[in-house]
Design a protein around this motif. Structure first.
Motif, PDB file in Angstrom:
ATOM      1  N   LEU A  45       0.822  -1.205   0.000  1.00 15.62           N
ATOM      2  CA  LEU A  45       0.000   0.000   0.000  1.00 15.62           C
ATOM      3  C   LEU A  45       0.858   1.258   0.000  1.00 15.62           C
ATOM      4  CD1 LEU A  45      -2.884  -0.994   2.417  1.00 15.62           C
ATOM      5  CD2 LEU A  45      -3.065  -0.547  -0.028  1.00 15.62           C
ATOM      6  N   MET A  46       2.042   1.197   0.621  1.00 17.90           N
ATOM      7  CA  MET A  46       2.942   2.345   0.611  1.00 17.90           C
ATOM      8  C   MET A  46       3.385   2.639  -0.821  1.00 17.90           C
ATOM      9  SD  MET A  46       6.679   2.845   2.413  1.00 17.90           S
ATOM     10  CE  MET A  46       7.456   1.678   1.277  1.00 17.90           C
ATOM     11  N   HIS A  47       3.757   1.585  -1.578  1.00 17.99           N
ATOM     12  CA  HIS A  47       4.172   1.769  -2.968  1.00 17.99           C
ATOM     13  C   HIS A  47       3.023   2.320  -3.808  1.00 17.99           C
ATOM     14  CE1 HIS A  47       8.125   0.048  -2.549  1.00 17.99           C
ATOM     15  NE2 HIS A  47       7.640  -1.076  -2.054  1.00 17.99           N
ATOM     16  N   ILE A  48       1.832   1.795  -3.587  1.00 15.64           N
ATOM     17  CA  ILE A  48       0.662   2.237  -4.342  1.00 15.64           C
ATOM     18  C   ILE A  48       0.360   3.699  -4.032  1.00 15.64           C
ATOM     19  CG2 ILE A  48      -1.840   1.931  -4.575  1.00 15.64           C
ATOM     20  CD1 ILE A  48      -1.329  -1.079  -4.057  1.00 15.64           C
ATOM     21  N   ALA A  49       0.396   4.040  -2.740  1.00 17.71           N
ATOM     22  CA  ALA A  49       0.104   5.417  -2.331  1.00 17.71           C
ATOM     23  C   ALA A  49       1.145   6.389  -2.869  1.00 17.71           C
ATOM     24  CB  ALA A  49       0.020   5.507  -0.813  1.00 17.71           C
ATOM     25  N   GLU A  50       2.417   5.969  -2.892  1.00 11.86           N
ATOM     26  CA  GLU A  50       3.480   6.839  -3.404  1.00 11.86           C
ATOM     27  C   GLU A  50       3.245   7.167  -4.880  1.00 11.86           C
ATOM     28  OE1 GLU A  50       7.240   5.028  -2.704  1.00 11.86           O
ATOM     29  OE2 GLU A  50       7.211   5.395  -0.560  1.00 11.86           O
ATOM     30  N   ALA A  51       2.822   6.163  -5.646  1.00 10.80           N
ATOM     31  CA  ALA A  51       2.562   6.398  -7.067  1.00 10.80           C
ATOM     32  C   ALA A  51       1.429   7.400  -7.247  1.00 10.80           C
ATOM     33  CB  ALA A  51       2.224   5.082  -7.769  1.00 10.80           C
ATOM     34  N   ARG A  52       0.351   7.219  -6.466  1.00 12.43           N
ATOM     35  CA  ARG A  52      -0.774   8.141  -6.569  1.00 12.43           C
ATOM     36  C   ARG A  52      -0.387   9.548  -6.121  1.00 12.43           C
ATOM     37  NH1 ARG A  52      -3.552   9.976  -2.767  1.00 12.43           N
ATOM     38  NH2 ARG A  52      -3.021   8.309  -1.311  1.00 12.43           N
ATOM     39  N   GLN A  53       0.347   9.654  -5.006  1.00  9.89           N
ATOM     40  CA  GLN A  53       0.751  10.972  -4.504  1.00  9.89           C
ATOM     41  C   GLN A  53       1.649  11.687  -5.498  1.00  9.89           C
ATOM     42  OE1 GLN A  53       2.455   9.788  -0.793  1.00  9.89           O
ATOM     43  NE2 GLN A  53       0.470   9.528   0.196  1.00  9.89           N
ATOM     44  N   GLY A  54       2.483  10.915  -6.201  1.00  5.08           N
ATOM     45  CA  GLY A  54       3.312  11.523  -7.229  1.00  5.08           C
ATOM     46  C   GLY A  54       2.470  12.141  -8.327  1.00  5.08           C
ATOM     47  N   GLY A  55       1.389  11.456  -8.695  1.00  7.29           N
ATOM     48  CA  GLY A  55       0.483  12.009  -9.688  1.00  7.29           C
ATOM     49  C   GLY A  55      -0.227  13.242  -9.185  1.00  7.29           C
ATOM     50  N   ASP A  56      -0.633  13.225  -7.910  1.00  5.28           N
ATOM     51  CA  ASP A  56      -1.277  14.406  -7.328  1.00  5.28           C
ATOM     52  C   ASP A  56      -0.361  15.618  -7.393  1.00  5.28           C
ATOM     53  OD1 ASP A  56      -3.797  13.485  -6.646  1.00  5.28           O
ATOM     54  OD2 ASP A  56      -3.126  12.657  -4.743  1.00  5.28           O
ATOM     55  N   ARG A  57       0.919  15.397  -7.055  1.00  6.18           N
ATOM     56  CA  ARG A  57       1.865  16.516  -7.082  1.00  6.18           C
ATOM     57  C   ARG A  57       2.078  17.016  -8.514  1.00  6.18           C
ATOM     58  NH1 ARG A  57       4.239  13.087  -3.223  1.00  6.18           N
ATOM     59  NH2 ARG A  57       5.604  12.162  -4.777  1.00  6.18           N
ATOM     60  N   ALA A  58       2.151  16.079  -9.451  1.00  7.68           N
ATOM     61  CA  ALA A  58       2.388  16.476 -10.840  1.00  7.68           C
ATOM     62  C   ALA A  58       1.200  17.229 -11.421  1.00  7.68           C
ATOM     63  CB  ALA A  58       2.690  15.241 -11.696  1.00  7.68           C
ATOM     64  N   LEU A  59       0.000  16.892 -10.972  1.00 13.60           N
ATOM     65  CA  LEU A  59      -1.191  17.546 -11.494  1.00 13.60           C
ATOM     66  C   LEU A  59      -1.285  19.006 -11.062  1.00 13.60           C
ATOM     67  CD1 LEU A  59      -3.765  14.677 -11.041  1.00 13.60           C
ATOM     68  CD2 LEU A  59      -3.226  15.806 -13.198  1.00 13.60           C
ATOM     69  N   THR A  60      -0.510  19.390 -10.067  1.00 13.96           N
ATOM     70  CA  THR A  60      -0.523  20.778  -9.631  1.00 13.96           C
ATOM     71  C   THR A  60       0.478  21.613 -10.421  1.00 13.96           C
ATOM     72  OG1 THR A  60       1.133  20.369  -7.903  1.00 13.96           O
ATOM     73  CG2 THR A  60      -1.177  20.096  -7.312  1.00 13.96           C
ATOM     74  N   THR A  61       1.330  21.007 -11.231  1.00 13.56           N
ATOM     75  CA  THR A  61       2.307  21.720 -12.060  1.00 13.56           C
ATOM     76  C   THR A  61       1.774  21.853 -13.495  1.00 13.56           C
ATOM     77  OG1 THR A  61       4.005  20.608 -10.799  1.00 13.56           O
ATOM     78  CG2 THR A  61       4.710  21.697 -12.786  1.00 13.56           C
ATOM     79  N   THR A  62       2.058  22.812 -14.139  1.00 12.17           N
ATOM     80  CA  THR A  62       1.650  22.841 -15.531  1.00 12.17           C
ATOM     81  C   THR A  62       2.910  22.732 -16.395  1.00 12.17           C
ATOM     82  OG1 THR A  62       1.180  25.089 -15.068  1.00 12.17           O
ATOM     83  CG2 THR A  62      -0.485  23.795 -16.248  1.00 12.17           C
TER      84      THR A  62
END
Length: 349
Positions: A129-146
């Motif tokens: 779950l840590m690996h899965i959450a890290e992947a999702r959190q990385g996407g969340d952070r990237a979605l805030t950048t343009t």
């Protein structure tokens, strides 16, 4: 300044708000404690930072502090913490890393996929779950950048996943989806033309949404919700209202299947509003989920009204195929998927 390789502080920890705040204050207690929890021993931290192990242990427990600028520099260089995070100038190793940025090679992606599969082999444990959450959190952070990127191979893989499990174990499908989402994340961080950004956001929404579906099927309500939230953000950014509605409708099925029909109805109504009145699989799914949620919570009139609308949304059917109303009746009380079986384009799985 010292440019020895040191023991690199886990990169994902540097993006946690509590670590960012602690580094800004040069409070290394949570930093050392997080490093220890992530697998770095006090001996390893001490060796990297040229400190005594006992002192590292005291700092990690909050019994000692760091006040010397020399020590701050040694910690930054030893653990590869960017100088700006602790009020220092950029370190020498930062400039070297900037001139030789790491690349996501095929081998790296294969290793990541194998790592995810290995972690998931034991089920949805804290490690996987840590690996899965890290992947999702990385996407969340990237979605805030343009630059235009080639994502055809990821789109092809996403299409294959949209056809469903096809006899594959859910954890294998999940490992592939999370690996592909992790491949999208660095692309989202790059500055791009609007059309490229929209295409990436749409793909991220599809892949994150399908990962959420699998997590739901595996029974992990919390992580499924988190991935649905990420998928909804991506879908909203892409401007694809059908995808956004599908994500919310599928998210509504989580509380519905876990005994919270009123919460499910609220999500389903959001999906219906976004879907509009067009004849789409997403609109039918959202309306049918709302109907089931209303029926489960005893709101008979709203359930019947939603069923009627769901049947109107459903395209002309071949003789013998069920209506949305039939689907709700057939699958109650663990109803699942009226349009196809709940994947982004309405396909079965």
């Amino acid at each position: 300044m010292d440019t020895r390789p040191g023991r690199v502080f886990p990169r994902h920890l540097l993006e946690l708000p509590q670590i960012i705040h602690a580094l800004a204050k040069r409070d290394f207690t949570p930093v050392f404690a997080a490093a220890k929890a992530a697998g770095l021993s006090y001996n390893a931290i001490a060796a990297a930072c040229e400190m005594k192990t006992e002192r590292v242990s005291l700092i990690a427990r909050g019994s000692a502090t760091v006040t010397s600028i020399d020590t701050v520099e040694r910690i930054a260089d030893g653990l590869h913490i960017p100088g700006g995070m602790v009020g220092l100038a950029a370190r020498c190793w930062e400039k070297q890393a900037a001139s030789h940025p790491p690349s996501n090679t095929g081998d790296d992606l294969m290793k990541r996929r194998q790592l995810l599969r290995g972690a998931l082999a034991a089920g949805l444990t804290s490690t996987s779950l840590m690996h899965i959450a890290e992947a999702r959190q990385g996407g969340d952070r990237a979605l805030t950048t343009t630059d235009t990127v080639d994502i055809a191979h990821i789109e092809s893989a996403a299409e294959q996943h949209s056809y469903g499990y096809r006899g594959r174990p859910p954890v294998d499908v999940l490992a592939n989806l999370v690996a592909e989402f992790s491949e999208i994340t660095p692309l989202l961080r790059r500055p791009q033309r609007a059309s490229g950004r929209v295409r990436l956001a749409h793909l991220a929404g599809m892949v994150a949404g399908m990962a959420a579906v699998v997590l739901h099927d595996l029974g992990n309500r919390c992580e499924a919700h988190a991935w649905f939230r990420t998928a909804a953000r991506a879908a909203e950014e892409s401007g694809d209202r059908t995808l956004h509605a599908w994500v919310l409708a599928r998210e509504a099925m989580v509380p519905l299947n876990f005994g919270a029909p009123r919460t499910a109805a609220n999500l389903a109504e959001q999906a219906r509003q976004i879907a509009g009145r067009g004849t789409t699989a997403a609109a039918t799914l959202a309306t049918a989920v709302a109907a089931r949620a209303y029926a489960s919570s005893g709101q008979r009139d709203k359930a019947l009204a939603a069923l009627t609308e769901a049947d109107l949304h459903t395209p002309v059917r071949r003789r013998g195929l069920p209506s949305a109303r039939d689907h709700v009746r057939r699958f109650a009380p663990t109803w699942a998927r009226p349009a196809g079986r709940g994947w982004p384009d309405g396909r079965s799985r």
